[in-house]
Design a protein around this motif. Structure first.
Motif, PDB file in Angstrom:
ATOM      1  N   ASP A  77       0.812  -1.217   0.000  1.00 22.55           N
ATOM      2  CA  ASP A  77       0.000   0.000   0.000  1.00 22.55           C
ATOM      3  C   ASP A  77       0.844   1.265   0.000  1.00 22.55           C
ATOM      4  OD1 ASP A  77      -2.490  -1.245   0.002  1.00 22.55           O
ATOM      5  OD2 ASP A  77      -2.487  -1.499   2.185  1.00 22.55           O
ATOM      6  N   GLY A  78       2.156   1.123  -0.087  1.00 22.70           N
ATOM      7  CA  GLY A  78       3.020   2.289   0.006  1.00 22.70           C
ATOM      8  C   GLY A  78       3.874   2.492  -1.222  1.00 22.70           C
ATOM      9  N   ASP A  79       5.132   2.873  -0.985  1.00 25.61           N
ATOM     10  CA  ASP A  79       6.036   3.239  -2.082  1.00 25.61           C
ATOM     11  C   ASP A  79       7.262   2.346  -2.115  1.00 25.61           C
ATOM     12  OD1 ASP A  79       7.242   4.063   0.236  1.00 25.61           O
ATOM     13  OD2 ASP A  79       7.796   6.055  -0.489  1.00 25.61           O
ATOM     14  N   LYS A  80       7.116   1.077  -1.725  1.00 22.37           N
ATOM     15  CA  LYS A  80       8.266   0.189  -1.593  1.00 22.37           C
ATOM     16  C   LYS A  80       8.354  -0.759  -2.782  1.00 22.37           C
ATOM     17  CE  LYS A  80       8.342   0.504   3.443  1.00 22.37           C
ATOM     18  NZ  LYS A  80       7.448   1.648   3.492  1.00 22.37           N
ATOM     19  N   LEU A  81       9.464  -0.652  -3.522  1.00 24.43           N
ATOM     20  CA  LEU A  81       9.711  -1.471  -4.696  1.00 24.43           C
ATOM     21  C   LEU A  81      10.341  -2.801  -4.306  1.00 24.43           C
ATOM     22  CD1 LEU A  81      11.483   1.243  -6.900  1.00 24.43           C
ATOM     23  CD2 LEU A  81       9.023   0.799  -6.761  1.00 24.43           C
ATOM     24  N   SER A  82      10.356  -3.719  -5.256  1.00 20.93           N
ATOM     25  CA  SER A  82      11.156  -4.930  -5.151  1.00 20.93           C
ATOM     26  C   SER A  82      12.147  -4.912  -6.307  1.00 20.93           C
ATOM     27  CB  SER A  82      10.274  -6.185  -5.223  1.00 20.93           C
ATOM     28  OG  SER A  82      11.066  -7.357  -5.095  1.00 20.93           O
ATOM     29  N   LEU A  83      13.441  -5.031  -5.999  1.00 17.85           N
ATOM     30  CA  LEU A  83      14.501  -4.883  -6.991  1.00 17.85           C
ATOM     31  C   LEU A  83      15.321  -6.169  -7.110  1.00 17.85           C
ATOM     32  CD1 LEU A  83      15.697  -1.301  -6.026  1.00 17.85           C
ATOM     33  CD2 LEU A  83      14.407  -1.939  -8.064  1.00 17.85           C
ATOM     34  N   PRO A  84      16.085  -6.336  -8.195  1.00 12.61           N
ATOM     35  CA  PRO A  84      16.907  -7.538  -8.375  1.00 12.61           C
ATOM     36  C   PRO A  84      18.079  -7.583  -7.398  1.00 12.61           C
ATOM     37  CG  PRO A  84      16.544  -6.388 -10.474  1.00 12.61           C
ATOM     38  CD  PRO A  84      16.115  -5.456  -9.377  1.00 12.61           C
ATOM     39  N   PRO A  85      18.612  -8.764  -7.135  1.00 16.55           N
ATOM     40  CA  PRO A  85      19.761  -8.881  -6.222  1.00 16.55           C
ATOM     41  C   PRO A  85      20.994  -8.123  -6.711  1.00 16.55           C
ATOM     42  CG  PRO A  85      18.715 -11.023  -6.556  1.00 16.55           C
ATOM     43  CD  PRO A  85      18.083 -10.073  -7.532  1.00 16.55           C
ATOM     44  N   SER A  86      21.139  -7.944  -8.039  1.00 17.62           N
ATOM     45  CA  SER A  86      22.319  -7.232  -8.544  1.00 17.62           C
ATOM     46  C   SER A  86      22.348  -5.788  -8.057  1.00 17.62           C
ATOM     47  CB  SER A  86      22.328  -7.261 -10.075  1.00 17.62           C
ATOM     48  OG  SER A  86      21.167  -6.637 -10.605  1.00 17.62           O
ATOM     49  N   ALA A 143      10.372   6.473  -4.678  1.00 20.84           N
ATOM     50  CA  ALA A 143      10.055   5.280  -3.901  1.00 20.84           C
ATOM     51  C   ALA A 143      11.290   4.805  -3.165  1.00 20.84           C
ATOM     52  CB  ALA A 143       9.525   4.177  -4.826  1.00 20.84           C
ATOM     53  N   THR A 144      11.097   3.777  -2.328  1.00 23.07           N
ATOM     54  CA  THR A 144      12.199   3.103  -1.658  1.00 23.07           C
ATOM     55  C   THR A 144      12.105   1.623  -2.012  1.00 23.07           C
ATOM     56  OG1 THR A 144      13.290   2.755   0.472  1.00 23.07           O
ATOM     57  CG2 THR A 144      10.891   2.749   0.470  1.00 23.07           C
ATOM     58  N   VAL A 145      12.780   0.754  -1.271  1.00 21.73           N
ATOM     59  CA  VAL A 145      12.810  -0.668  -1.606  1.00 21.73           C
ATOM     60  C   VAL A 145      12.421  -1.487  -0.388  1.00 21.73           C
ATOM     61  CG1 VAL A 145      15.273  -0.801  -1.067  1.00 21.73           C
ATOM     62  CG2 VAL A 145      14.253  -2.524  -2.563  1.00 21.73           C
ATOM     63  N   VAL A 146      11.685  -2.577  -0.616  1.00 19.26           N
ATOM     64  CA  VAL A 146      11.281  -3.461   0.471  1.00 19.26           C
ATOM     65  C   VAL A 146      12.118  -4.731   0.476  1.00 19.26           C
ATOM     66  CG1 VAL A 146       9.435  -4.566  -0.887  1.00 19.26           C
ATOM     67  CG2 VAL A 146       9.343  -4.614   1.609  1.00 19.26           C
ATOM     68  N   GLU A 147      12.531  -5.220  -0.701  1.00 18.26           N
ATOM     69  CA  GLU A 147      13.385  -6.407  -0.767  1.00 18.26           C
ATOM     70  C   GLU A 147      14.064  -6.474  -2.125  1.00 18.26           C
ATOM     71  OE1 GLU A 147      10.032  -9.740  -1.839  1.00 18.26           O
ATOM     72  OE2 GLU A 147      10.495  -9.479   0.289  1.00 18.26           O
ATOM     73  N   PHE A 148      15.090  -7.336  -2.215  1.00 21.82           N
ATOM     74  CA  PHE A 148      15.873  -7.489  -3.448  1.00 21.82           C
ATOM     75  C   PHE A 148      15.717  -8.919  -3.954  1.00 21.82           C
ATOM     76  CE2 PHE A 148      17.793  -4.082  -1.023  1.00 21.82           C
ATOM     77  CZ  PHE A 148      18.040  -3.104  -1.974  1.00 21.82           C
TER      78      PHE A 148
END
Length: 560
Positions: A115-124, A228-233
């Motif tokens: 519900d927020g601004d948290k992305l999920s990004l690749p481990p690299s 945004a920010t990140v929640v996990e990679f």
């Protein structure tokens, strides 16, 4: 007769010589020579003026590029997310200088829960951040919270496009003799947003006074963008997970193509054609994403894939690592639907704000829509403005943000008539508010020296009372960890002194925060998501001894 013939021939030859001499001495020949020299001189002048004009235009363009790069420096855009990209400000004589933020990533979007601004990004990306020293420590210890600019590039963009940047080019200080830009002391200084000084303490103009043209140029470079920010990679390489609030901002323009992702497993089992963009490799075989996917009946954990739940852009998304200033103030405007749902009648606005800002948001961008829930009702709030305003976005991490509320446009009169009725109904409520009022997230009743945490008495369970160590003072930075607990649809947040708090205290706080009715921690364990660490024992070991350092930690509750 012969002598007369010779005299006649000599006389004829003499006359011809005189005629030729007279012809050469006429002014017509002299006039042609002067005109030719004059035309050649004019051509040389025009060539010199054209070259000087091109040099001035190039200098003006270079000046504008330096301005954009300076603003990028204020935002920390030069920090790498991948392989280094060559600078674009120093172009060869045959190539015009141009501006291109660097280095960024282009990733294919997929829908995830949140519900927020948290992305999920690749481990690299995590590996690149760790190599740069941007992750792996505490925020309080000096590291900046991670923030990203997320945007869809305009394929027709050419620099410069905005009238504001073109105006900067026209006002560039150009030396009349050389045609070069006259250097100034502040052109290349790297100013800090907080105090308006550069790295060596010299005073300078703050970014908020100098970034209007930068923001206008960004509006031309991107079809849409937010932060945004990140929640996990854990995303597959080449992909980025977008929660619905971020995706909806990027899709405000109807000209941006959109899609809904499809679970490859369900698509193949039903023999339906896959509509997931280009998840197939060169051999034509589709590879499923190697990350967690929530079942339809399970908890919608932020960061987990949400196949087909909402639209995402059907184009690559640019991800740029930036450094946002800490927010000090913002103005929120409830949507008309939120007003009709009774937003201005809420008794505990602090609870709503903590859920929407503290628990789900790490950034606030102008025109973003913040989702919040209270007792089953959804309240959407649009960000009208933020302070500092230099970049139209701020960080919500480790800062107290003063919040003002503004009435939706066109509803001011109707609200002024409705609010007094609500105040008469709730006359004894000390937290009633109206459009235009302010509220600070750090405000609240004073806490006792020993904080009592109780389960809601509406639950049909015994109501344990636990005593936790004193919460560290607001000005204490060392040995402080901000803990977030999530589980069973509930959350809790509190600051702990890692030297004075034991694992027993942490498990008791988790039990009460998530209504687990197990203060001894025998029926659950606490885990961190990335990297995964498991804590199962509620004992007298301090948080520091258990490996929990200062900064921030989020724990998920797992039932045993």
């Amino acid at each position: 007769g012969t002598m007369d013939f010779d005299r006649a021939a000599a006389r004829l030859a003499s006359d011809q010589r005189n005629s030729r001499r007279t012809a050469r001495s006429k002014p017509v020949g002299l006039g042609v020579s002067v005109q030719a020299r004059r035309e050649a001189e004019e051509r040389r002048k025009r060539t010199a003026e054209r070259l000087a004009s091109q040099r001035r235009d190039r200098s003006r363009l270079t000046y504008a590029v330096r301005y954009m790069d300076r603003c990028d420096g204020w935002l920390g855009v030069n920090r790498s997310l991948g392989r280094p990209v060559a600078a674009t400000t120093t172009a060869s004589t045959s190539q015009q200088p141009t501006w291109n933020p660097r280095p960024s990533l282009l990733l294919r979007p997929a829908s995830i829960h949140g519900d927020g601004d948290k992305l999920s990004l690749p481990p690299s990306v995590l590996a690149a951040l760790a190599e740069s020293g941007l992750v792996g420590g505490s925020v309080e210890g000096g590291q900046q919270p991670l923030a990203f600019r997320v945007g869809i590039l305009n394929g027709q963009y050419q620099f410069p496009s905005s009238q504001a940047v073109k105006g900067i080019m026209e006002k560039a200080p150009i030396d009349k003799d050389s045609g070069d830009v006259v250097d100034s002391d502040t052109d290349e200084s790297d100013m800090d947003e907080e105090d308006g000084t550069d790295g060596e303490g010299r005073k300078g103009k703050k970014p908020s006074q100098d970034t209007a043209a930068y923001l206008e140029e960004l509006a031309h470079r991107y079809m849409a963008y937010t932060h945004a920010t990140v929640v996990e990679f854990t995303m597959e390489e080449g992909q980025v997970g977008l929660p619905e609030p971020v995706s909806s901002v990027l899709l405000r323009s109807t000209s941006i193509p959109r899609k809904r992702t499809v679970d490859p497993a369900s698509a193949s089992s039903s023999n339906a054609p896959a509509v997931e963009d280009d998840a197939a490799d060169a051999s034509g075989k589709e590879e499923p994403l190697p990350m967690q996917v929530d079942d339809d009946g399970g908890e919608k954990t932020p960061g987990h894939l949400a196949w087909g739940l909402f639209d995402v852009p059907d184009v690559d998304v640019e991800i740029t690592l930036i450094k946002l200033p800490k927010g000090k103030h913002c103005t929120l405007v409830p949507t008309p639907d939120s007003v009709r749902n009774g937003f201005y009648n809420l008794k505990d606005i602090k609870l709503v704000l903590e859920q929407s800002l503290i628990r789900t948001r790490a950034t606030l961008s102008v025109n973003d829509c913040v989702h919040s829930w209270h007792r089953g009702k959804k309240f959407d709030l649009v960000v009208k403005d933020v302070t500092p305003s230099g970049f139209g976005a701020v960080s919500c991490i480790n800062t107290d943000i003063e919040v003002d509320f503004s009435a939706p446009e066109g509803m001011e009169k109707s609200l002024s008539a409705e609010i007094p009725k609500a105040e008469e109904t709730d006359a004894n409520s000390s937290s009633s508010f109206a459009p235009g009022s302010g509220y600070k997230l750090s405000d609240g009743p004073p806490k006792s020296s020993q904080e009592d945490v109780r389960v809601d008495s509406s639950q049909n369970v015994s109501t344990p009372v636990i005593n936790l160590p004193d919460e560290p003072p607001a000005d204490q930075k060392d040995n402080v960890c901000t803990v977030q607990i999530r589980g069973d649809g509930a959350t809790g947040r509190r600051r702990f002194d890692i030297k004075a708090t034991t694992m027993t205290n942490l498990f008791a706080f988790a039990s009460v925060s998530c209504n687990l009715n197990d203060v001894e921690g025998k029926s659950f364990r606490l885990v961190t998501r990335f990297p995964r660490r498991v804590f199962e024992d509620a004992n007298d070991t301090t948080l520091e001894e258990a490996g929990i350092g200062q900064g921030q930690e989020m724990f998920m509750v797992e039932r045993l």
